[in-house]
Write an enzyme that holds these catalytic residues in place. Structure first.
Site, PDB file in Angstrom:
ATOM      1  N   THR A   1      48.150  41.967  38.904  1.00 33.59           N
ATOM      2  CA  THR A   1      47.283  41.112  39.334  1.00 33.59           C
ATOM      3  C   THR A   1      46.401  40.853  37.954  1.00 33.59           C
ATOM      4  OG1 THR A   1      47.358  41.149  41.621  1.00 33.59           O
ATOM      5  CG2 THR A   1      45.433  40.348  40.803  1.00 33.59           C
TER       6      THR A   1
ATOM      7  N   VAL B   1      49.855  37.629  52.743  1.00 40.59           N
ATOM      8  CA  VAL B   1      48.696  37.353  51.990  1.00 40.59           C
ATOM      9  C   VAL B   1      48.052  38.719  51.678  1.00 40.59           C
ATOM     10  CG1 VAL B   1      46.349  36.108  51.594  1.00 40.59           C
ATOM     11  CG2 VAL B   1      48.380  35.127  52.638  1.00 40.59           C
TER      12      VAL B   1
HETATM   13  N1  ASP Z   1      46.534  43.144  45.164  1.00 39.98           N
HETATM   14  C1  ASP Z   1      47.486  42.294  45.104  1.00 39.98           C
HETATM   15  C2  ASP Z   1      48.059  41.970  46.314  1.00 39.98           C
HETATM   16  O1  ASP Z   1      48.208  42.879  47.253  1.00 39.98           O
HETATM   17  C3  ASP Z   1      48.714  42.709  44.048  1.00 39.98           C
HETATM   18  C4  ASP Z   1      48.390  43.406  42.819  1.00 39.98           C
HETATM   19  O2  ASP Z   1      46.990  43.531  42.713  1.00 39.98           O
HETATM   20  O3  ASP Z   1      49.219  43.958  42.105  1.00 39.98           O
HETATM   21  O4  ASP Z   1      48.512  41.048  46.785  1.00 39.98           O
END
Ligand code: ASP
Length: 315
Positions: A185, A214
Site C-alpha cells: 500500500t 475493504v
Molecule cells: N492494508 C491494506 C489492506 O488490507 C493492504 C496493504 O497494506 O498492503 O487492504
C-alpha cells in the site's frame, strides 16, 4: 505482558527513528508485503526511484511553506500514478480481476475523508480529500462517476488501473491457490512548518481479495490517524488485523494517555495487536515534535523519510 511492556513494547520489529529538526518532516511508505515477488518483477531501483520522486513532490510543498495535508496528498498522488505500487494505476486485483481502490486522509485538527471500492477517480486520495472538504461525510463506498466528476477530478475508466504485471500476479496467486496474502500500500505522513500534521493512505487492497472486501486503509483509527501535537500515522499490512486492533489509534492512545514515546508506542501496539494475531505489516509516523518513526514486523518495507530535501530510502 506487563504494564511496562505495554508501554515499552516487546516485539522484534525493525524500527528506524529520525530526530526532529525543528523544520518540516515527511515520511512515505510503499508497502510492507510481497517484496520478494515485487522486486523480482521490476528490481529494487525502480521502487526507490518512485519513492524518491514522491518524496520530492511532498517536500517541495513543505519547503515552500505549504501544509502537511497538501504535502501528503502530493506524495501519495505520485505513488498512485506509479504502476509499481499497489495504489491507483497498478493496484492489486480482486479475485474477479477488478480494481477496487481505498484511500483516506486525515488532518491533525481532526478532520478525515475516505473512499472505499473507488473505481473512477484517477487519484483516490484526491477523492478522499474532496469527501473531507466538500461533503458532510467521512467515508463514501463505491463513489459514483458523477460524484467524481462533480468534484472536478480526473475521471478514468476502471481499465486504466489494470496492468499486465498485476494480471499475471493474480493468475499466479490463483494457480497456487494461495490466500489473499500479497499486500503493499502507499502512505505519507508530514508535519509542516506551522507544526500541523496530516496522514494519507491509498491502496488496491490485497491480491485476490473478494469483490467488496475493504481493508484498514479507509478506516479512521485503523490504517490512518492524525492529531496535532501527538502523531500522524499511515499503516500497511494485513488490513483485517489493523482493523481489529485499531492500530493507528492504539499508537495515538499509548502516547496521549499513557505518555509513551512514539517508537515505544509503535512497538507496543504491534506486539499487542499485530504480532499477537500472527500478522505482518508496518507503519510510518511523525510525532507532534516532528520526529519520524518507520517500523515494520514484515521482512521489509519500502519507505522514504527525512527532514530535508534528501530522504533516507529503505527497501
Ligand atoms: N492494508 C491494506 C489492506 O488490507 C493492504 C496493504 O497494506 O498492503 O487492504
Amino acid at each position: 505482558m506487563t504494564a511496562a511492556d505495554m508501554i515499552r513494547g516487546t516485539t522484534d520489529m525493525q524500527i528506524h527513528e529520525l530526530a526532529p529538526s525543528g523544520g518540516p518532516s515527511l515520511a512515505l511508505h510503499g508497502g510492507a508485503g510481497g517484496r520478494v515477488e515485487e522486486l523480482a518483477l521490476d528490481g529494487r531501483a525502480a521502487y526507490e526511484d518512485g519513492l524518491a520522486a514522491a518524496y520530492a513532490a511532498g517536500w517541495a510543498v513543505l519547503e515552500s511553506g505549504g501544509s502537511a495535508l497538501d504535502a501528503v496528498c502530493a506524495s501519495v498522488e505520485v505513488l498512485e500514478d506509479d504502476p509499481l505500487f499497489n495504489s491507483g494505476r497498478g493496484a492489486a486485483l480482486t479475485s474477479t480481476g477488478n480494481v477496487e481502490l481505498d484511500a483516506s486522509v486525515m488532518t491533525g485538527s481532526g478532520s478525515a475523508g475516505a473512499v472505499a471500492a473507488s473505481r473512477y477517480a484517477r487519484n483516490p486520495v484526491r477523492l478522499a480529500r474532496c469527501v473531507m472538504e466538500q461533503t458532510g461525510h467521512v467515508l463514501i463506498v463505491d463513489p459514483a462517476v458523477d460524484l467524481v466528476a462533480g468534484f472536478g477530478l480526473e475521471v478514468v475508466e476502471p481499465e486504466y488501473f489494470v496492468t499486465d504485471a498485476r494480471r499475471q500476479q493474480l493468475e499466479r496467486v490463483q494457480a497456487a491457490r494461495a490466500a489473499a496474502s500479497r499486500h503493499g500500500t502507499v502512505g505519507a505522513v508530514a508535519r509542516d512548518a506551522a507544526g500541523s500534521v496530516a496522514a494519507a493512505t491509498s491502496t488496491g487492497g490485497m491480491v485476490n481479495q473478494s469483490d467488496g472486501r475493504v481493508g484498514d486503509t479507509p478506516i479512521v483509527g485503523a490504517g490512518v490517524y492524525a492529531r496535532d501535537g501527538v502523531v500522524a500515522i499511515s499503516c500497511t499490512g494485513h488490513g483485517e488485523s489493523f482493523i481489529e486492533g485499531v492500530v493507528a489509534h492504539d499508537v495515538f492512545a499509548r502516547i496521549r494517555y499513557a505518555g509513551a514515546e512514539l517508537a515505544d508506542a509503535i512497538a507496543a501496539a504491534f506486539a499487542a495487536e499485530i504480532d499477537s494475531r500472527g500478522s505482518t505489516g508496518g507503519l510510518i509516523a511523525v510525532g507532534g515534535d516532528g520526529r519520524i518513526v518507520v517500523g515494520h514486523n514484515s521482512p521489509a518495507m519500502f519507505s522514504a523519510h527525512g527532514t530535508s530535501c534528501v530522504p533516507e530510502v529503505h527497501s
